[in-house]
Design an enzyme around this catalytic site. Structure first.
Site, PDB file in Angstrom:
ATOM      1  N   ASP A  98       2.694  -4.877   7.952  1.00 40.57           N
ATOM      2  CA  ASP A  98       1.494  -4.080   7.718  1.00 40.57           C
ATOM      3  C   ASP A  98       0.305  -5.038   7.821  1.00 40.57           C
ATOM      4  OD1 ASP A  98      -0.749  -2.881   6.661  1.00 40.57           O
ATOM      5  OD2 ASP A  98       0.247  -2.064   4.887  1.00 40.57           O
ATOM      6  N   GLN A 133      -4.985  -5.367   6.562  1.00 41.68           N
ATOM      7  CA  GLN A 133      -6.009  -6.292   6.045  1.00 41.68           C
ATOM      8  C   GLN A 133      -6.036  -7.593   6.844  1.00 41.68           C
ATOM      9  OE1 GLN A 133      -8.292  -5.550   3.806  1.00 41.68           O
ATOM     10  NE2 GLN A 133      -7.398  -3.559   3.393  1.00 41.68           N
ATOM     11  N   CYS A 170      -4.717   2.544  -3.760  1.00 43.87           N
ATOM     12  CA  CYS A 170      -3.487   2.994  -3.077  1.00 43.87           C
ATOM     13  C   CYS A 170      -2.327   2.037  -3.321  1.00 43.87           C
ATOM     14  CB  CYS A 170      -3.688   3.189  -1.572  1.00 43.87           C
ATOM     15  SG  CYS A 170      -4.794   4.536  -1.171  1.00 43.87           S
ATOM     16  N   LYS A 210     -10.831  -0.887  10.043  1.00 44.82           N
ATOM     17  CA  LYS A 210     -10.953  -2.084   9.199  1.00 44.82           C
ATOM     18  C   LYS A 210     -11.288  -3.324  10.029  1.00 44.82           C
ATOM     19  CE  LYS A 210      -8.152  -0.203   5.507  1.00 44.82           C
ATOM     20  NZ  LYS A 210      -6.904  -0.230   4.747  1.00 44.82           N
ATOM     21  N   HIS A 217       0.868  -1.173   0.000  1.00 45.84           N
ATOM     22  CA  HIS A 217       0.000   0.000   0.000  1.00 45.84           C
ATOM     23  C   HIS A 217       0.910   1.229   0.000  1.00 45.84           C
ATOM     24  CE1 HIS A 217      -2.856   2.912   1.798  1.00 45.84           C
ATOM     25  NE2 HIS A 217      -3.830   2.068   1.503  1.00 45.84           N
TER      26      HIS A 217
HETATM   27  C1  LIG Z   1      -5.930   0.466   4.463  1.00 39.93           C
HETATM   28  C2  LIG Z   1      -4.536  -0.005   4.378  1.00 39.93           C
HETATM   29  C3  LIG Z   1      -3.472   0.785   4.818  1.00 39.93           C
HETATM   30  C4  LIG Z   1      -3.671   2.183   5.338  1.00 39.93           C
HETATM   31  O1  LIG Z   1      -4.509   2.193   6.445  1.00 39.93           O
HETATM   32  P1  LIG Z   1      -5.100   3.570   7.007  1.00 39.93           P
HETATM   33  O2  LIG Z   1      -6.207   3.129   7.891  1.00 39.93           O
HETATM   34  O3  LIG Z   1      -5.564   4.352   5.811  1.00 39.93           O
HETATM   35  O4  LIG Z   1      -3.989   4.248   7.728  1.00 39.93           O
HETATM   36  C5  LIG Z   1      -2.209   0.260   4.740  1.00 39.93           C
HETATM   37  N1  LIG Z   1      -1.984  -0.955   4.251  1.00 39.93           N
HETATM   38  C6  LIG Z   1      -2.977  -1.752   3.832  1.00 39.93           C
HETATM   39  C7  LIG Z   1      -2.671  -3.127   3.339  1.00 39.93           C
HETATM   40  C8  LIG Z   1      -4.285  -1.292   3.876  1.00 39.93           C
HETATM   41  O5  LIG Z   1      -5.273  -2.073   3.448  1.00 39.93           O
END
Ligand SMILES: *Cc1c(COP(=O)(O)O)cnc(C)c1O
Length: 422
Positions: free
Chosen positions: A215, A218, A379, A241, A138
């Site tokens: 990260d 998800q 993104c 999320k 992302h």
């Molecule tokens: C949504 C997302 C982000 C960013 O998250 P924010 O809530 O916008 O800070 C980073 N990495 C992944 C894989 C995402 O799905």
């Protein structure tokens, strides 16, 4: 909803029965109509909907608990502080961290990564050092590291992927060398759905003494996360999320790193004493939580976590697997559809292109049918470049989605084809 005590990764024998209609009752927003059609919400990778319990927590907080934390001796301040710290304990359990001091509240995944970049990165990464990320990151796990590289004269290296959207681990190993100072990789891709072999990625970095950030934006809503088992050094996710509020998330970091890192922002609450000559910083985790935090949403995120662990990850993972299988079949049966991201290990995300119809048009027609999907680059512009496409339409699932909603999506795509003659 069947509430049960928090399940652990070892408790796999009996998945609780899964009643999706019962679960949908907990999400008031799903009952509404959009353009006269029942809402079919398939944009969960962008943000998830909130159960009534989370909404009630926020209301309860502002109706009867609101006060600033950590500094007050009065009744409300003590209640707010108690609830705020209780939520930290919930995040600790959710990630299976060993200590609540390793949980730092941030605005979300993006801020969590920027925090690590500004503190660990600025202190420990220098000229000619290398940072390894992957081809499916992302933007929030690309741009901060690019900024750091520019500032320090360091280099960004990228793990490539194959045509199915799977990272090439042999290539990854070749990237690791004596200059590599940090690895930052996504657990589950938001645009491809790929579940990366993150434990292996971490092991291989650790063999060379390199710390790894995961990260987990998800992963947190689809998989049971266990940071001790993964042995990651940092893990970030966003509350919104995981069925909680926006504007809140958490960073997990190993104590040994957090202790060595300078503060992120200066201000109230992150200090233990201040004079004009010298300030001493507060202990973990407060060293990284300057200023009045997002108290209400921390507590709301705690309720979102309670909700999802109450449903149980064995049940969620099993149900979403069925949903993904059903949807993959339904969508790939439509002539002209090309699914982008066909990894062996996938979470509930289906990105696709439909003939020559622009993704934006696909999304607009589906919207008229009450169906919410995301269109664009999600993104992850480098992923689009890798697959030679400008954009995809993306359906992303949560455990409250149904097979009937997948059918509605397939019908909607039929309509798109009629209109555009695709
Ligand atoms: C949504 C997302 C982000 C960013 O998250 P924010 O809530 O916008 O800070 C980073 N990495 C992944 C894989 C995402 O799905």
């Amino acid at each position: 909803m069947k509430t049960q005590s928090q399940s652990t990764a070892t408790e796999i024998e009996t998945a609780p029965s899964f009643d999706v209609q019962r679960i949908r009752e907990d999400f008031p927003i799903l009952k509404q109509k959009v353009h006269g059609k029942p809402l079919v919400y398939l944009d969960n990778a962008a943000t998830s909907q909130k159960p009534q319990a989370v909404i009630d927590t926020l209301t309860r907080y502002y109706l009867g608990q609101n006060a600033n934390i950590h500094r007050g001796v009065h009744y409300l301040s003590e209640i707010a502080t108690y609830e705020y710290e209780k939520a930290r304990g919930k995040v600790k359990l959710f990630l299976n961290a060993s200590d609540s001091r390793e949980i730092i509240f941030v605005r979300g995944t993006t801020e969590g990564i920027n925090l690590v970049k500004d503190t660990y990165g600025r202190k420990f990464i220098g000229k000619n050092d290398e940072i390894v990320i992957s081809a499916m990151e992302h933007h929030s796990n690309i741009v901060p590291w690019q900024i750091l590289c520019e500032e320090k004269g360091a280099k960004l290296r990228v793990i490539p992927m194959n045509d199915r959207g799977e990272l090439l681990l042999d290539e990854y190993e070749k990237l690791l060398n004596e200059h590599t100072k940090f690895v930052s990789v996504v657990y589950v891709s938001n645009s491809l759905g790929t579940i990366n072999p993150i434990k292996k990625i971490i092991q291989r970095a650790h063999e060379r003494g390199i710390p790894v950030l995961v990260d987990g934006a998800q992963a947190a809503s689809h998989l049971k996360v266990n940071v001790q088992d993964l042995d990651c050094d940092f893990f970030v996710f966003s509350g919104h999320k995981v069925f909680g509020p926006t504007g809140i998330g958490a960073l997990y970091g190993k104590t040994k790193y957090l202790e060595q890192m300078p503060p992120y922002q200066g201000g109230g609450d992150m200090i233990s004493s201040v004079t004009f000559e010298k300030t001493t910083y507060n202990v973990l985790p407060y060293k990284f939580e300057a200023g009045t935090p997002n108290i209400a949403d921390v507590i709301g995120m705690g309720t979102g976590i309670d909700y999802v662990t109450g449903v149980g990850f064995e049940a969620i993972t099993a149900y979403e697997k069925e949903l993904l299988k059903y949807a993959t079949e339904a969508i790939s049966n439509i002539e002209g559809v090309r699914i982008i991201g066909t990894a062996e290990e996938k979470a509930g995300v289906i990105s696709f292109v439909l003939g020559t119809v622009h993704a934006h048009d696909v999304g607009t027609i589906l919207d008229q049918e009450g169906i919410a999907v995301r269109t664009g680059h999600h993104c992850t512009q480098p992923v689009m470049q890798r697959f030679g496409i400008p954009a995809t339409a993306r359906a992303s699932f949560a455990f409250y989605n149904t097979m009937e909603e997948v059918d509605a999506l397939a019908r909607g795509l039929g309509k798109v084809k009629e209109i555009f003659g695709a």
